[in-house]
Design an enzyme around this catalytic site. Structure first.
Site, PDB file in Angstrom:
ATOM      1  N   THR A  57     -33.203  -5.061  -9.239  1.00 18.38           N
ATOM      2  CA  THR A  57     -34.155  -4.542  -8.049  1.00 18.38           C
ATOM      3  C   THR A  57     -35.560  -4.781  -8.250  1.00 18.38           C
ATOM      4  O   THR A  57     -36.580  -5.024  -7.639  1.00 18.38           O
ATOM      5  CB  THR A  57     -33.741  -2.838  -7.885  1.00 18.38           C
ATOM      6  OG1 THR A  57     -32.553  -2.741  -7.526  1.00 18.38           O
ATOM      7  CG2 THR A  57     -34.595  -2.315  -6.662  1.00 18.38           C
ATOM      8  N   GLU A  58     -35.879  -4.446  -9.882  1.00 15.07           N
ATOM      9  CA  GLU A  58     -37.310  -4.505 -10.074  1.00 15.07           C
ATOM     10  C   GLU A  58     -37.985  -6.136 -10.153  1.00 15.07           C
ATOM     11  O   GLU A  58     -38.792  -6.366  -9.675  1.00 15.07           O
ATOM     12  CB  GLU A  58     -37.645  -3.900 -11.273  1.00 15.07           C
ATOM     13  CG  GLU A  58     -37.693  -2.272 -11.459  1.00 15.07           C
ATOM     14  CD  GLU A  58     -38.734  -1.787 -10.654  1.00 15.07           C
ATOM     15  OE1 GLU A  58     -39.809  -2.350 -10.756  1.00 15.07           O
ATOM     16  OE2 GLU A  58     -38.757  -0.582 -10.489  1.00 15.07           O
TER      17      GLU A  58
END
Length: 195
Positions: free
Chosen positions: A69-70
């Site tokens: 996600t990051e």
């Protein structure tokens, strides 16, 4: 008159066809072949994730979900706020992890967040810190990873259901994305970490 009735009959069928199409897409997404989802949810740096997971007691699939996600697995990722690496860490956060005694600063240099192993170590230590701070609440820890401790503390006072209280749409989406990726990583790579 009959042509009007036929038109309205077809007009009613269109939403049903769209609903069936969306249902089919949802079913394909839920039951799709693993290799397709492995393209969407790759898994890299397993040894680093496993080692940091063991040291800090954080679920390895959660670590993978946060990385996905990051940074989408880009070790050279840099945000507009200067968060760095796979787990998008601020240099100050890495320094805090050393100062709190959660990471051995002689082994992992907080100035070297572009290094995948170092970044995963500091990011996992920070996740562990947040999970501990929120008494085991991974949702609060995930939200705090994105929006900061003080925001989540404030939201927790507003409503006991965190998702209802989150004040930033970005953090609501982030919480959903990490939890979704966490589920996918467990499903796709259930044996990746010897579980």
């Amino acid at each position: 008159m009959r042509s009007r009735i036929r038109f309205f009959t077809w007009y009613r069928i269109i939403p049903l066809l769209l609903a069936a199409l969306m249902g089919g897409i949802s079913l394909a997404y839920a039951q799709g072949p693993a290799f397709v989802f492995q393209l969407l949810y790759p898994l890299e740096y397993q040894d680093y994730i496993a080692a940091s997971s063991d040291r800090h007691g954080v679920d390895p699939w959660l670590i993978a979900a946060v990385i996905d996600t990051e940074s989408n697995w880009d070790p050279s990722a840099r945000s507009s706020k200067d968060a760095l690496g796979l787990m998008q860490l601020m240099p100050e956060t890495a320094q805090d992890m050393v100062r709190f005694g959660l990471v051995d600063g002689t082994r992992f240099d907080p100035e070297n967040l572009a290094d995948a192993e170092t970044n995963i170590e500091f990011g996992t230590a920070y996740l562990s810190y947040l999970i501990s701070y929120f008494n085991g609440s991974t949702d609060r820890a995930i939200a705090a990873y994105n929006a900061g401790l003080s925001n989540v503390d404030d939201w927790s006072e507003i409503d006991t259901v965190l998702h209802n209280a989150i004040g930033f749409p970005e953090t609501q989406a982030y919480l959903f994305r990490v939890n979704n990726a966490w589920t996918r990583y467990k499903e796709l790579y259930g044996d990746a970490f010897g579980a």
